[in-house]
Design an enzyme around this catalytic site. Structure first.
Site, PDB file in Angstrom:
ATOM      1  N   ASP A  76      59.931  30.920  50.113  1.00 46.96           N
ATOM      2  CA  ASP A  76      60.235  30.866  51.814  1.00 46.96           C
ATOM      3  C   ASP A  76      60.441  29.035  51.239  1.00 46.96           C
ATOM      4  OD1 ASP A  76      59.791  32.330  53.115  1.00 46.96           O
ATOM      5  OD2 ASP A  76      57.454  33.042  52.127  1.00 46.96           O
ATOM      6  N   THR A 134      58.780  27.411  35.107  1.00 45.66           N
ATOM      7  CA  THR A 134      60.436  28.671  35.189  1.00 45.66           C
ATOM      8  C   THR A 134      60.256  29.074  33.489  1.00 45.66           C
ATOM      9  OG1 THR A 134      63.058  28.919  35.754  1.00 45.66           O
ATOM     10  CG2 THR A 134      62.037  26.588  35.344  1.00 45.66           C
ATOM     11  N   ILE A 135      61.194  30.569  33.637  1.00 46.29           N
ATOM     12  CA  ILE A 135      61.363  30.347  32.437  1.00 46.29           C
ATOM     13  C   ILE A 135      62.408  30.059  31.791  1.00 46.29           C
ATOM     14  CG2 ILE A 135      59.747  32.616  32.342  1.00 46.29           C
ATOM     15  CD1 ILE A 135      63.085  34.469  33.514  1.00 46.29           C
ATOM     16  N   ASP A 136      63.509  29.079  32.806  1.00 42.37           N
ATOM     17  CA  ASP A 136      64.131  29.055  32.936  1.00 42.37           C
ATOM     18  C   ASP A 136      64.668  28.373  31.750  1.00 42.37           C
ATOM     19  OD1 ASP A 136      65.250  31.395  34.277  1.00 42.37           O
ATOM     20  OD2 ASP A 136      65.619  30.196  36.132  1.00 42.37           O
ATOM     21  N   MET A 178      67.468  36.443  31.649  1.00 41.62           N
ATOM     22  CA  MET A 178      67.711  36.254  32.306  1.00 41.62           C
ATOM     23  C   MET A 178      68.167  34.384  32.391  1.00 41.62           C
ATOM     24  SD  MET A 178      64.229  36.898  34.860  1.00 41.62           S
ATOM     25  CE  MET A 178      64.634  38.442  35.942  1.00 41.62           C
ATOM     26  N   GLY A 179      68.149  33.559  33.406  1.00 38.44           N
ATOM     27  CA  GLY A 179      68.139  32.352  33.048  1.00 38.44           C
ATOM     28  C   GLY A 179      68.985  31.664  34.311  1.00 38.44           C
ATOM     29  N   ARG A 304      59.459  37.903  32.527  1.00 37.03           N
ATOM     30  CA  ARG A 304      58.164  37.259  33.347  1.00 37.03           C
ATOM     31  C   ARG A 304      56.834  37.719  33.395  1.00 37.03           C
ATOM     32  NH1 ARG A 304      61.738  35.985  38.514  1.00 37.03           N
ATOM     33  NH2 ARG A 304      60.077  36.996  39.433  1.00 37.03           N
TER      34      ARG A 304
HETATM   35  O1  F6P Z   1      63.784  31.361  38.503  1.00 34.41           O
HETATM   36  C1  F6P Z   1      63.627  32.697  37.806  1.00 34.41           C
HETATM   37  C2  F6P Z   1      64.287  33.857  37.503  1.00 34.41           C
HETATM   38  O2  F6P Z   1      63.681  34.883  36.572  1.00 34.41           O
HETATM   39  C3  F6P Z   1      65.834  33.821  37.270  1.00 34.41           C
HETATM   40  O3  F6P Z   1      65.631  33.468  35.457  1.00 34.41           O
HETATM   41  C4  F6P Z   1      66.665  34.481  37.797  1.00 34.41           C
HETATM   42  O4  F6P Z   1      68.051  34.815  37.613  1.00 34.41           O
HETATM   43  C5  F6P Z   1      65.830  35.011  39.132  1.00 34.41           C
HETATM   44  O5  F6P Z   1      64.146  34.044  38.641  1.00 34.41           O
HETATM   45  C6  F6P Z   1      65.131  36.253  40.038  1.00 34.41           C
HETATM   46  O6  F6P Z   1      64.736  36.034  40.931  1.00 34.41           O
HETATM   47  P1  F6P Z   1      63.472  36.833  41.754  1.00 34.41           P
HETATM   48  O7  F6P Z   1      62.624  37.075  40.623  1.00 34.41           O
HETATM   49  O8  F6P Z   1      63.540  36.038  42.832  1.00 34.41           O
HETATM   50  O9  F6P Z   1      64.810  38.087  41.426  1.00 34.41           O
END
Ligand code: F6P
Length: 380
Positions: A76, A134-136, A178-179, A304
């Site tokens: 949010d 962030t994992i990114d 991811m990323g 994550r």
């Molecule tokens: O920003 C962290 C992340 O895991 C990205 O790597 C991915 O694109 C996104 O979040 C996924 O988001 P959600 O958990 O809202 O599906």
């Protein structure tokens, strides 16, 4: 001196290390500086709804090694919150709640979006400090974010495991990592796990180059290949289509034709959505071009979850404890980032609206090419 009151929230996607950071802030704030600490649940929504917990040492006990966030999280935004099906600006309510609790500072733990939201609250006059999670690993102003190292370990282990099955079945395995729109995780895990092909958003790929790299491996007697593809990776073809649409959008902007602008915007967003998320298509095309059977593994949210690595616990604890000191010395309006091994204060205005991409001349890219990895742009 009056006792300082601080609020903490975690926002955006969760990641390992958040609890270590909460513990680092809380223990230092309460133990060393005798501050009072409250935690808001579920990010900015909890702050808006005034859902909170008063922290004490028992609340922070045993959380160092826990994954996720004990405070919960949400995506949010203060100024665009869905309330009863409607998008509303709830900034005023959030500001009111900040003052209701007599907060001296609000600490926001999050990624790029959270930095932006915290900056927005800072512009309303609140004292804020952020930490980069962030994992990114894509936050401007810091060399590393917590969460990244754990996800890197998970993705690397996945590639390790995929190697034996790919090799036994003489297959191509395409593993999606991811990323978001950056390639740090895929490049890092791809190199550490020895992927044969690594595709990242920063380097648009040519599918025929990938197919040729795989065929070359076959000719050299290696009858399997691991392709690590970032979720945001795009082909050269898609980039060209996007450029054409962007050009059309620019012209429509000049002519101020609302209907055409709306249509083009829609086409751009559809193309972007299609482009990222086409891992199955990529695997099918590679199978057709190489005649090598292919399979897909999408790691998704596995990356994550679970316990944070020791590097993430250390980083999050360092940033969390430094954050409490910043509050004590009233250094607000900053994100605490890492410059090499040093913690630095980065003004929030220099962080927001930017994304840290992998530079073309980054040493990781050079190393990948040096060990013969195909990056989808040319044969090495
Ligand atoms: O920003 C962290 C992340 O895991 C990205 O790597 C991915 O694109 C996104 O979040 C996924 O988001 P959600 O958990 O809202 O599906």
């Amino acid at each position: 001196m009056a006792t300082k009151q601080i609020g903490i929230l975690t926002a955006g996607g969760d990641c390992p290390g958040l609890n270590a950071a909460i513990r680092g802030i809380g223990k230092t704030a309460m133990g060393r500086y005798e501050m009072q600490v409250i935690g808001f649940y579920d990010g900015f929504r909890g702050l808006m709804e005034n859902r909170f917990v008063r922290m004490d040492s028992s609340f922070l006990s045993g959380i160092l090694t826990l994954g996720g966030t004990i405070l919960g999280t949400s995506r949010d935004k203060p100024n665009k919150m869905v309330i009863g099906g409607k998008v509303m600006d709830m900034t005023e309510v959030i500001v009111e709640n900040y003052y209701k609790h007599h907060l001296d500072c609000l600490v926001c733990l999050g990624g790029g979006g959270t930095q932006k939201n915290a900056f927005h609250l800072m512009q309303q006059g609140l004292n804020v400090i952020t930490l980069p999670k962030t994992i990114d690993n894509d936050i401007e102003g810091t060399d590393i974010t917590f969460g990244f190292d754990t996800a890197l370990g998970i993705a690397t282990e996945a590639i390790d495991r995929l190697h034996s099955t790919a090799s036994s079945h003489h297959r191509i395995i395409v593993v999606e990592i991811m990323g978001h729109n950056t390639g740090w995780l895929t490049l890092g895990a791809g190199i550490a796990g020895g992927a044969d092909v690594i595709l990242i958003p920063e380097i648009p790929y040519d599918i025929s180059v990938i197919a040729e790299a795989i065929l070359q491996r076959n000719r050299a007697g290696k009858h399997f290949s691991i392709v690590a593809v970032a979720e945001g990776a795009v082909s050269l073809e898609e980039v060209k289509k996007l450029e054409i649409l962007e050009g059309r959008k620019e012209r429509a902007d000049k002519e101020d034709d609302k209907e055409i602008k709306r249509k083009i915007k829609q086409e751009i967003s559809e193309l972007k959505q299609k482009a990222s998320g086409n891992t199955l298509q990529l695997a099918m095309e590679l199978e057709k071009l190489t005649m090598v059977e292919s399979r897909v593994t999408i790691l998704g949210h596995l990356q994550r979850g679970g316990i944070p690595s020791s590097a993430d616990r250390l980083l999050a604890t360092r940033l969390g404890t430094a954050c409490a000191s910043n509050i004590q010395f009233e250094k607000f309006g900053v994100m605490l980032g890492m410059n090499g091994d040093n913690i630095c204060d980065v003004p929030l205005k220099d962080v927001v609206g930017k994304r840290r991409m992998v530079p073309f001349d980054h040493p990781w890219i050079e190393s990948a090419r040096n060990v013969g990895t195909c990056l989808g742009d040319k044969l090495v």
